[in-house]
Scaffold this motif. Structure first.
Motif, short mmCIF file in Angstrom:
data_model
loop_
_atom_site.label_atom_id
_atom_site.label_comp_id
_atom_site.label_asym_id
_atom_site.label_seq_id
_atom_site.Cartn_x
_atom_site.Cartn_y
_atom_site.Cartn_z
N MET A 496 -101.74 14.53 -7.29
CA MET A 496 -101.36 15.96 -7.29
C MET A 496 -100.69 16.35 -5.97
SD MET A 496 -104.59 17.86 -9.02
CE MET A 496 -105.88 17.27 -7.95
N ASN A 497 -100.85 15.48 -4.96
CA ASN A 497 -100.27 15.72 -3.64
C ASN A 497 -100.84 16.98 -2.98
OD1 ASN A 497 -98.79 14.93 -1.51
ND2 ASN A 497 -96.79 15.49 -2.34
N ILE A 498 -102.17 17.10 -3.00
CA ILE A 498 -102.82 18.25 -2.34
C ILE A 498 -103.62 17.71 -1.16
CG2 ILE A 498 -104.45 20.16 -2.60
CD1 ILE A 498 -103.84 20.11 -5.61
N TRP A 499 -103.17 18.06 0.04
CA TRP A 499 -103.84 17.60 1.26
C TRP A 499 -104.15 18.79 2.14
CZ3 TRP A 499 -105.08 12.63 0.92
CH2 TRP A 499 -104.31 11.80 0.09
N ASP A 500 -105.30 18.72 2.81
CA ASP A 500 -105.66 19.75 3.79
C ASP A 500 -105.56 19.15 5.19
OD1 ASP A 500 -106.18 21.62 1.89
OD2 ASP A 500 -108.35 21.25 1.82
N LEU A 501 -105.29 19.98 6.16
CA LEU A 501 -105.25 19.48 7.54
C LEU A 501 -106.67 19.22 8.03
CD1 LEU A 501 -102.55 21.68 9.29
CD2 LEU A 501 -102.46 19.24 8.95
N TYR A 502 -106.85 18.08 8.67
CA TYR A 502 -108.17 17.70 9.20
C TYR A 502 -108.65 18.73 10.21
CZ TYR A 502 -111.27 15.38 12.55
OH TYR A 502 -112.30 15.09 13.41
N ILE A 503 -107.74 19.18 11.07
CA ILE A 503 -108.11 20.08 12.17
C ILE A 503 -108.60 21.43 11.64
CG2 ILE A 503 -105.74 20.94 12.56
CD1 ILE A 503 -106.34 20.79 15.58
N THR A 504 -108.02 21.90 10.52
CA THR A 504 -108.45 23.18 9.92
C THR A 504 -109.88 23.06 9.41
OG1 THR A 504 -106.17 23.50 9.20
CG2 THR A 504 -107.80 24.95 8.24
N LYS A 505 -110.15 21.96 8.67
CA LYS A 505 -111.50 21.73 8.14
C LYS A 505 -112.51 21.59 9.27
CE LYS A 505 -111.59 20.76 3.52
NZ LYS A 505 -110.74 21.88 3.13
N PHE A 506 -112.13 20.81 10.28
CA PHE A 506 -113.03 20.51 11.39
C PHE A 506 -113.52 21.81 12.05
CE2 PHE A 506 -113.46 19.95 16.00
CZ PHE A 506 -114.43 18.96 16.08
N PHE A 507 -112.56 22.67 12.42
CA PHE A 507 -112.94 23.90 13.13
C PHE A 507 -113.64 24.89 12.20
CE2 PHE A 507 -109.88 22.57 16.43
CZ PHE A 507 -110.69 22.76 17.54
N ALA A 508 -113.20 24.97 10.94
CA ALA A 508 -113.82 25.93 10.01
C ALA A 508 -115.30 25.61 9.80
CB ALA A 508 -113.09 25.92 8.68
N LEU A 509 -115.60 24.32 9.58
CA LEU A 509 -117.01 23.94 9.34
C LEU A 509 -117.84 24.08 10.62
CD1 LEU A 509 -116.43 20.78 7.11
CD2 LEU A 509 -117.00 23.08 6.36
N LYS A 510 -117.22 23.76 11.75
CA LYS A 510 -117.93 23.84 13.03
C LYS A 510 -118.27 25.30 13.35
CE LYS A 510 -117.42 21.95 17.69
NZ LYS A 510 -117.68 23.20 18.39
N TYR A 511 -117.27 26.18 13.21
CA TYR A 511 -117.51 27.60 13.51
C TYR A 511 -118.52 28.21 12.54
CZ TYR A 511 -113.58 27.81 16.82
OH TYR A 511 -112.76 27.62 17.90
N ALA A 512 -118.46 27.79 11.27
CA ALA A 512 -119.39 28.33 10.26
C ALA A 512 -120.82 27.93 10.61
CB ALA A 512 -119.01 27.82 8.88
N ALA A 513 -121.01 26.65 10.97
CA ALA A 513 -122.37 26.18 11.31
C ALA A 513 -122.87 26.88 12.57
CB ALA A 513 -122.35 24.66 11.51
N ASP A 514 -121.98 27.04 13.56
CA ASP A 514 -122.37 27.73 14.80
C ASP A 514 -122.79 29.16 14.52
OD1 ASP A 514 -121.86 25.50 16.21
OD2 ASP A 514 -120.00 26.18 17.16
N ALA A 515 -122.00 29.85 13.68
CA ALA A 515 -122.31 31.26 13.37
C ALA A 515 -123.64 31.35 12.63
CB ALA A 515 -121.19 31.86 12.52
N ALA A 516 -123.86 30.45 11.67
CA ALA A 516 -125.12 30.48 10.90
C ALA A 516 -126.32 30.23 11.82
CB ALA A 516 -125.07 29.42 9.80
N CYS A 517 -126.18 29.27 12.73
CA CYS A 517 -127.30 28.97 13.65
C CYS A 517 -127.55 30.15 14.58
CB CYS A 517 -127.00 27.71 14.47
SG CYS A 517 -127.05 26.22 13.45
N THR A 518 -126.47 30.83 15.02
CA THR A 518 -126.63 31.98 15.91
C THR A 518 -127.41 33.09 15.21
OG1 THR A 518 -124.48 31.43 16.84
CG2 THR A 518 -125.38 33.55 17.45
#
Length: 545
Positions: A496-518
């Motif tokens: 299907m040629n659907i790719w996501d950028l690694y850097i977008t996923k990396f920061f989104a998951l990191k910020y989400a986990a940080d916010a949840a822990c805070t």
């Protein structure tokens, strides 16, 4: 008799009257989680290509119809302090990458919802935080392994490579129109890409929105497009030097006020002539400096315009100081404060300035292809203002994705394939842990199911069927299987040629986990001021009878 008032004790004796103090699991933690869940519910339905639009009317009565989470959370003006943490995580993602704010807010909300279940089971928030921290560290390891081989090498000037990485970001905003939009964005970005792509400046890609026509009438112009006509009769100039005056092209009013006494008609005539001669002298000085185009940041006087026409100078008026700054950057001119003879160093240069008509609107196109730090403009056409605004947001996301891929061009499978694989690997990891935090890790893994579930629900598909068939495919080793939303089936994303950028996923998951822990770390809320409403009456001594 003087009435007796009870002296406050405990925390009340320490703080001002009218304060609010919430503590403990039920009052503070669960209430905070609840507020965050409400925010995540709002953004979640806007996730993915089939995401629904939200109609937000802000405090200035401006209407936004969009599925862009960054705009939604900005305009909602969230008041709850815990939910604000999620908004800040979304903003951090928007500033870091420019895309993925929805994933950050929705995923953080999902993590907190699962944390609430664990708290009700009897786990302490600190154990959940330890589990979540272990989980995010493991996620970063697994995400590295999921990077597509060969994607780390990208030619930033190859349109096809750029479009592949940009498509999923643009499709989530404008599904069905991503091919046309990606082509426009990639063309505009490649035109202004510097020798070292890492120095790409997002501000060099501008958007000019013109009502009428449709997306197919949109085009990319190499240069700056000003949505205004030239002031005089001269509408075209090539290979010209440019003088920019911020204070306007007009006779300057004197600093002090004075009264002129005129006794005869001759004196009146001479007075008018001296003013005329002064204006002519100033305009002639500008023309003698070699400038052919005069740009004014404010009003252009009629007399000044008359002499500009006489000396064959083209006059443009740019009211916005930001636009004026961009014009100076495009042409290399120095903005002068008032009308005077410019130094040769202060003059800018343009290849061509011309007034053209696009869809009934007259626009001025400034081209400077030799300047190096040139600007390119996407001229957008659409039937209504809200459609144009939404298209502009999609273009902003695309341009930000280009900047992100210039930093790190690695890709991971899109269409929820990455999330299911991460969930599967994290569940396996949780079974090897021995402490209580294994439950938190398992819940973190479960949170990833929110993404395929939401994508499927927003597309009107059966979410449970989709998730179970995704798990089945991934269990048999097909790590690149994701959801094909058009056919409602699971397919390999490389077809299907659907790719996501690694850097977008990396920061989104990191910020989400940080916010949840805070949010989970908070166990008391103390508001020193009363939360709205009138203050309670002072508990002073009562009046004498």
């Amino acid at each position: 008799m003087v009435g007796f008032s009870m002296q406050p004790y405990g925390i009340q004796s320490m703080l001002k009257e009218g304060h609010r103090h919430l503590s403990g699991l039920d009052e503070a933690v669960i209430k905070n989680i609840d507020a965050c869940k409400q925010l995540a519910i709002i953004t979640r339905t806007s996730l993915g290509p089939n995401g629904m639009n939200k109609m937000v009317i802000n405090h200035l009565d401006k209407l936004f119809v969009t599925n862009d989470a960054a705009t939604i959370v900005n305009e909602l003006e969230v008041q709850h302090p815990a939910a604000k943490l999620l908004v800040l995580a979304g903003k951090a993602q928007q500033e870091e990458i420019g895309d993925g704010a929805n994933l950050t807010v929705s995923f953080a909300g999902e993590l907190l919802q699962n944390a609430e279940e664990l708290i009700r089971m009897g786990l302490h928030p600190s154990e959940i935080i330890v589990g979540y921290t272990k989980a995010i560290n493991k996620i970063i390891e697994v995400l590295e392994e999921m990077v597509e081989k060969g994607s780390e090498n990208m030619n930033a000037r190859d349109k096809d490579e750029v479009i592949t990485r940009m498509r999923s970001s643009v499709a989530s905003k404008q599904f069905g129109q991503e091919e046309k939009l990606c082509s426009l964005i990639a063309e505009a970005c490649i035109q202004v890409c510097p020798k070292n792509p890492a120095n790409f400046n997002v501000d060099n890609v501008r958007v000019a929105k013109l009502l009428g026509g449709g997306l197919n009438n949109s085009l990319v112009v190499r240069g700056l497009v000003l949505k205004s006509d030239a002031v005089g009769t001269i509408k075209r100039m090539e290979n010209a030097k440019v003088a920019v005056f911020v204070g306007g092209v007009d006779t300057t009013a004197t600093e002090t006020k004075g009264t002129v006494l005129i006794h005869s008609a001759n004196q009146l005539e001479n007075y008018a002539k001296t003013e005329e001669a002064r204006v002519e002298e100033l305009i002639k000085a500008v023309a003698d400096s070699g400038a052919k185009v005069v740009v004014s940041g404010a009003a252009v006087g009629e007399m000044a315009l008359h002499f500009c026409e006489r000396y064959k100078l083209m006059v443009l008026k740019i009211s916005s100081k930001f636009e004026l700054r961009r014009f100076c950057r495009t042409t290399g001119a120095v903005a002068l404060l008032k009308l005077s003879q410019p130094n040769p160093d202060d003059l800018g240069y343009v290849d061509s300035v011309s007034v053209e008509e696009i869809g009934g609107a007259r626009v001025t196109i400034v081209k400077n292809e030799q300047g190096g730090n040139s600007v390119s403009t996407v001229v957008l056409r659409g039937s209504t203002d809200s459609i144009l605004d939404d298209l502009e947001r999609a273009i902003d996301d695309g341009v930000n994705s280009y900047k992100a891929m210039c930093r790190d061009s690695r890709t991971v499978p899109g269409a929820a394939a990455t999330e299911i694989e991460l969930a599967k690997r994290l569940k396996e990891f949780s079974l090897k842990e021995t402490g209580l935090d294994q439950y938190a890790i398992a819940k973190f893994a479960e949170s990833f199911e929110m993404i395929p579930k939401t994508l499927a629900e927003n597309a009107g598909l059966n979410a449970i069927e989709i998730i179970s068939s995704l798990y089945a495919e991934h269990a048999s080793g097909n790590t690149k299987v994701g959801i094909d939303l058009e056919e409602g089936a699971c397919k390999d994303v490389s077809t299907m040629n659907i790719w996501d950028l690694y850097i977008t996923k990396f920061f989104a998951l990191k910020y989400a986990a940080d916010a949840a822990c805070t949010v989970l770390r908070v166990d008391q809320i103390i508001m020193a001021k009363p939360a709205g409403g009138p203050r309670p009456p002072a508990q002073g001594a009562m009046d004498e009878d």
